[in-house]
Scaffold this motif. Structure first.
Motif, mmCIF file in Angstrom:
data_model
loop_
_atom_site.group_PDB
_atom_site.id
_atom_site.type_symbol
_atom_site.label_atom_id
_atom_site.label_comp_id
_atom_site.label_asym_id
_atom_site.label_seq_id
_atom_site.Cartn_x
_atom_site.Cartn_y
_atom_site.Cartn_z
ATOM 1 N N UNK A 154 0.829 -1.214 0.000
ATOM 2 C CA UNK A 154 0.000 0.000 0.000
ATOM 3 C C UNK A 154 0.858 1.257 0.000
ATOM 4 N N UNK A 155 1.987 1.223 0.671
ATOM 5 C CA UNK A 155 2.826 2.418 0.749
ATOM 6 C C UNK A 155 3.690 2.618 -0.493
ATOM 7 N N UNK A 156 4.095 1.539 -1.164
ATOM 8 C CA UNK A 156 4.986 1.690 -2.318
ATOM 9 C C UNK A 156 4.256 1.708 -3.657
ATOM 10 N N UNK A 157 3.075 1.115 -3.733
ATOM 11 C CA UNK A 157 2.352 0.978 -4.996
ATOM 12 C C UNK A 157 2.115 2.299 -5.733
ATOM 13 N N UNK A 158 1.794 3.398 -5.057
ATOM 14 C CA UNK A 158 1.564 4.641 -5.803
ATOM 15 C C UNK A 158 2.789 5.157 -6.563
ATOM 16 N N UNK A 159 3.957 4.644 -6.239
ATOM 17 C CA UNK A 159 5.184 5.109 -6.894
ATOM 18 C C UNK A 159 5.692 4.131 -7.949
ATOM 19 N N UNK A 160 4.948 3.049 -8.184
ATOM 20 C CA UNK A 160 5.413 1.995 -9.088
ATOM 21 C C UNK A 160 4.475 1.778 -10.259
ATOM 22 N N UNK A 161 5.035 1.246 -11.329
ATOM 23 C CA UNK A 161 4.239 0.803 -12.480
ATOM 24 C C UNK A 161 4.883 -0.474 -13.010
ATOM 25 N N UNK A 162 4.239 -1.111 -13.972
ATOM 26 C CA UNK A 162 4.755 -2.369 -14.507
ATOM 27 C C UNK A 162 5.029 -2.303 -16.001
ATOM 28 N N UNK A 163 4.923 -1.124 -16.564
ATOM 29 C CA UNK A 163 5.264 -0.974 -17.982
ATOM 30 C C UNK A 163 5.817 0.418 -18.195
ATOM 31 N N UNK A 164 6.632 0.541 -19.207
ATOM 32 C CA UNK A 164 7.251 1.825 -19.459
ATOM 33 C C UNK A 164 6.976 2.319 -20.865
ATOM 34 N N UNK A 165 7.055 3.614 -21.018
ATOM 35 C CA UNK A 165 6.846 4.230 -22.325
ATOM 36 C C UNK A 165 8.056 5.020 -22.782
ATOM 37 N N UNK A 166 9.084 5.070 -21.957
ATOM 38 C CA UNK A 166 10.302 5.772 -22.325
ATOM 39 C C UNK A 166 11.452 4.781 -22.299
ATOM 40 N N UNK A 167 12.278 4.869 -23.318
ATOM 41 C CA UNK A 167 13.388 3.942 -23.455
ATOM 42 C C UNK A 167 14.666 4.718 -23.736
#
Length: 171
Positions: free
Chosen positions: A106-119
């Protein structure tokens, strides 16, 4: 007029709301929920800016997130290698794989994602037999309808990122 109840009095009104709500959601449900539910505008189709991709981030980058220490970062890196792409499609795998508990998630999820759009691309050009080389770094953004270059710079002055053998048949 004294008395009990009513507005501002003691003893009346609605009971206090509980701080947590018990749920029947299990750890195994987490990836499915994270993949199909969102509170973000745009029905989850708008790229989320400023989040760290847990599927590609280095240990140092992961440790920059409050709540992720070196042992959690190492477990993330070790676990994601063996996960299939479907399992890595959302951040719920951190709980499903028992990397973090629900409170930490719950505390870390708002800062994470599982896919990226910048390379970030590093292109190395090498001349044979002279041995001269040039290294260009490009940041590419594919979030919009047209990919675009965010920046391009010559980083040759930093040196080769790996040894090159001009005598080798294949580079």
């Amino acid at each position: 007029r004294g008395g009990r109840g009513g507005r501002g009095g003691r003893g009346g009104g609605a009971p206090p709301r509980p701080q947590t709500i018990q749920s029947r959601v299990t750890v195994d449900d987490m990836p499915l929920i994270m993949a199909n539910f969102t509170t973000a505008p745009g029905n989850g189709l708008v790229p989320e800016i400023g989040k760290l991709n847990i599927n590609t981030a280095s240990a140092a980058a992961l440790q920059a997130i409050p709540g992720i220490d070196s042992s959690i970062a190492q477990r993330i890196i070790e676990s994601r290698i063996n996960l299939d792409p479907e399992a890595r499609s959302n951040t719920g795998w951190l709980v499903a794989q028992d990397i973090v508990d629900a409170d930490t998630y719950k505390s870390i999820a708002p800062r994470l994602c599982a896919q990226g759009y910048q390379f970030r691309l590093r292109i190395v050009g090498f001349g044979v037999p002279c041995g001269r080389y040039r290294i260009i770094e490009v940041m590419l953004d594919v979030a919009g309808p047209q990919p675009r270059i965010l920046y391009q710079r010559d980083i040759t002055r930093l040196g080769l990122p790996f040894p090159l053998d001009p005598e080798a048949e294949e580079l």
